[in-house]
Design an enzyme around this catalytic site. Structure first.
Site, mmCIF file in Angstrom:
data_model
loop_
_atom_site.group_PDB
_atom_site.id
_atom_site.type_symbol
_atom_site.label_atom_id
_atom_site.label_comp_id
_atom_site.label_asym_id
_atom_site.label_seq_id
_atom_site.Cartn_x
_atom_site.Cartn_y
_atom_site.Cartn_z
ATOM 1 C CD GLU A 182 -2.617 1.222 2.597
ATOM 2 O OE1 GLU A 182 -3.273 2.242 2.835
ATOM 3 O OE2 GLU A 182 -2.545 0.252 3.362
ATOM 4 C CG ASP A 183 1.584 2.870 3.302
ATOM 5 O OD1 ASP A 183 0.590 3.264 2.667
ATOM 6 O OD2 ASP A 183 1.551 2.617 4.518
#
Length: 727
Positions: A92-93
């Protein structure tokens, strides 16, 4: 039996807390050296991927996945879960992909990480929809591997512990989501310790002042009652020792959120809630549980109706214990829970207590917490398939997440667990969806009873079914289980869809018959061309839309006939698609046509039709802002044109700025009537003491007629300006 040589991560005795070395040291107590090294490698990979990223508190981001893995290590989770915890935010990051993780750590870890990751590439209409979509994805991942939810719970727990760095509005939103979704999930999975911490942290974030006051009051009252608590514990311990029981007596404290919820729901003061003593007795065997129960009942008199045997009939999440309430000193009640050490671990850590992936067992034991959890997840998937959208799904999940239970019996003596307030319809759907759909009556303890009657624990329930029966929409008013609610809604939607399809086909056949055409005689290729040109999903979808009123049968018939007339065969192949032929508006159509009140189209204007489920075809001017906005939905847009001769009036709105004079309205009316126009509505606004704005809705036959009316009005000396209004 596997023999492992355990790995000591550091030769130093002083390993700093909150570090990968400290975690590795604790893992070496139950994991092999190779597995500990794999967890280390996942940590260094996450550290490199998150390099340069900090949490809102200012700490390096990698401290978060390390803390999540530490929470799972306290539950003795397996190496793959710990690796997924270390890597749960990299997809996600960071720029790391799922395939990249799979190459480095294997497909299982990559799937776990993907299941935990949030949806970031989809635009949501609201926070509620985002929450629902995230939970739906998590439910699908849980079906493949139940460890997904354990990593997610640990992730949420650390986020809740560090919530103080967030702004107040975000803090409250996360706390509410935790109380509504994650705390009940933890309870459903039997993870009491995590649930209690979720609830207390969420409560303190939602209502900090209330939490502080309750905590202060508890501290004061506990200090005052310390002597009484010690006396009761000593009495119980002495009694058990005399009877020869090896038991551990633990005083229990109610947690903040539990006290607050009881005060609010039961409308009682803190003094009334706290006026009881609570103890847990942990013994070595199930047999000892019942012997100890007899011992404490001999020491203090039991309160009638307060005994519950969750050992013989465990809760849905696998929780087992004996519960009883006793009359203590001066009549103050004493709550007692009696359980084995294994039950104690199960109560506190739930599904993680006996994690099956620790061993070579791949299939869960029958009736184990793992099997119960999988059964619940399968129920979630069934609800998800039948729910209309993600918000309906999340509503059903919230209904399903662990209310109080009642236990009833089938006619064969099997025990069925249902939430409090459940009815025979809930019971029927719990047995099977087909039984729920076809039930018509029930017997409760061999007597005929209404389907809406609330069931009580210990009753025997028999459902009477009839072939061809169908659910009653009224059942939705009294069912309480998500499975029943979803089953009823799904059946009713399917039934409406089938009925609409049949009705729509019949309406289209009738519309074609009025044009001397036969639907059966029209080749499928023209129907398929109609599907393509109207952006429908299928021919059945067109019939369904007609039946539900979202498409006009006569208009669809005209489109079909026009397509057939336009398309000519060339060596059995269709030529390039032709433009859609416009429909001619006469103003006296025998089907549903309405003229928009936003732009008031009249003959001579360039027009377009918009299909509306309530109003049929709505005619707009081409430059009307509403028709421009809807042009992005081509399946709703119909080309229109005016007939050459039209003999009827159409409404149009004008705005007239005029100098205030006595009798000017009468003059206006005379001029309009003199031009063969008819006034339908008139309203006056005062712009200033000298000028008025008059809004006039007039019936005219065409743009030429309107121009004549406007010219006559302009000739009035007091008129400053005349314009045609288009909202």
């Amino acid at each position: 039996m596997h023999q492992y040589s355990f790995f000591n991560p550091s030769p130093s005795k002083n390993v700093p807390a909150g570090s990968i070395d400290a975690l590795a040291k604790s893992l070496s107590d139950y994991l092999a050296t190779e597995q500990v090294n794999q967890v280390r490698r996942a940590y260094y990979y996450a550290e490199q991927a998150h390099e340069g990223q900090n949490r809102r508190s200012g700490e390096p981001y990698v401290t978060h996945p390390l803390a999540v893995a530490t929470i799972l290590a306290e539950m003795h989770m397996d190496a793959q879960s710990l690796m997924a915890a270390m890597l749960h935010d990299v997809i996600e990051d960071t720029s790391v992909t799922k395939q990249g993780l799979s190459n480095q750590f294997g497909d299982v870890v990559a799937e776990l990480v993907d299941g935990v990751s949030k949806l970031t590439r989809i635009e949501f209409q609201s926070k509620a929809e985002q929450q629902a979509e995230n939970f739906q994805k998590m439910a699908l991942a849980m079906a493949k591997d139940i460890r997904v939810i354990l990593v997610k719970l640990a992730d949420r727990l650390h986020n809740m512990r560090t919530l103080g760095a967030m702004p107040p509005d975000k803090r409250r939103r996360i706390a509410r989501e935790t109380l509504e979704i994650y705390a009940p999930i933890a309870q459903r999975l039997g993870m009491h310790n995590i649930r209690v911490e979720f609830e207390d942290l969420g409560f303190m974030s939602m209502h900090p002042m209330r939490a502080r006051r309750i905590r202060k009051s508890i501290s004061t009252r506990f200090g005052n009652r310390k002597k009484a608590i010690s006396s009761i514990r000593e009495n119980i311990e002495n009694c058990l020792t005399e009877e020869g029981h090896n038991a551990n007596v633990i005083g229990r404290e109610k947690h903040l959120f539990s006290i607050y919820t009881k005060m609010r729901n039961k409308r009682k003061s803190l003094k009334e809630i706290m006026d009881l003593y609570a103890f847990r007795i942990v013994v070595d065997s199930v047999d000892s549980c019942y012997r100890v129960l007899g011992c404490v009942h001999g020491l203090y008199k039991p309160v009638p109706g307060q005994f519950k045997d969750y050992i013989a009939i465990p809760k849905a999440n696998g929780y087992q214990s004996l519960h009883t309430v006793l009359f203590g000193l001066e009549g103050v009640p004493i709550e007692i829970q009696i359980r084995t050490q294994e039950m104690e671990e199960m109560a506190n850590n739930g599904i993680a207590a006996h994690w099956l992936y620790k061993s070579n067992e791949q299939e869960p034991k029958r009736n184990s917490s793992h099997a119960r959890a999988r059964q619940w997840v399968q129920g979630l998937l069934e609800m998800q398939e039948r729910a209309g959208d993600s918000l309906e799904f999340i509503e059903n999940v919230k209904i399903d997440l662990f209310p109080d239970e009642v236990y009833v019996f089938t006619p064969r003596g099997d025990i069925m667990e249902l939430p409090a307030g459940a009815t025979a319809v809930d019971f029927a759907y719990s047995v099977h969806s087909d039984i729920g759909n076809s039930c018509v009556a029930c017997r409760i303890n061999r007597r005929l009873a209404p389907l809406s009657e609330t069931l009580q624990s210990g009753q025997t329930v028999e459902v009477i079914t009839t072939p061809g029966a169908q659910p009653n929409p009224a059942w939705l008013h009294f069912v309480v289980t998500a499975k029943a609610r979803t089953g009823i809604r799904h059946y009713l939607k399917h039934q409406r869809k089938t009925e609409a399809l049949t009705l729509g086909r019949r309406m289209l056949e009738r519309a074609l018959a009025s044009m001397d055409e036969d639907l059966a005689a029209i080749p499928d290729k023209y129907l398929n061309q109609l599907v393509d040109s109207t952006h429908a999903k299928s021919t059945d979808n067109i019939y369904e839309q007609i039946g539900m009123g979202n498409r006009v049968a006569y208009l669809t018939a005209r489109q079909l006939v026009n397509l057939r007339d336009e398309i000519r065969d060339d060596d059995e192949k269709l030529r390039a698609p032709l433009t859609r032929q416009s429909m001619v508006i006469h103003g006296t159509e025998g089907f549903l046509v309405n003229f928009a009140r936003c732009c008031y189209p009249i003959p001579g204007d360039h027009i377009v039709g918009i299909i509306s489920s309530e109003k049929g075809v709505v005619v707009h001017c081409e430059n009307c802002h509403n028709s421009i906005e809807l042009s992005s939905q081509p399946e709703r847009v119909v080309p229109l044109s005016w007939a050459e001769s039209i003999d009827r009036d159409f409404s149009v709105e004008m705005k007239i700025e005029i100098t205030k004079q006595r009798g000017i309205i009468a003059v206006l009316a005379t001029r309009v009537n003199g031009a063969d126009g008819s006034i339908e509505k008139i309203s006056v606004e005062d712009e200033n003491p000298k000028i008025s704005s008059i809004h006039l809705i007039v019936g005219v036959r065409s743009r030429v007629h309107l121009a004549n009316v406007m010219r006559r009005i302009r000739n009035i000396p007091a008129v400053i300006k005349v314009t045609r209004e288009r909202n």
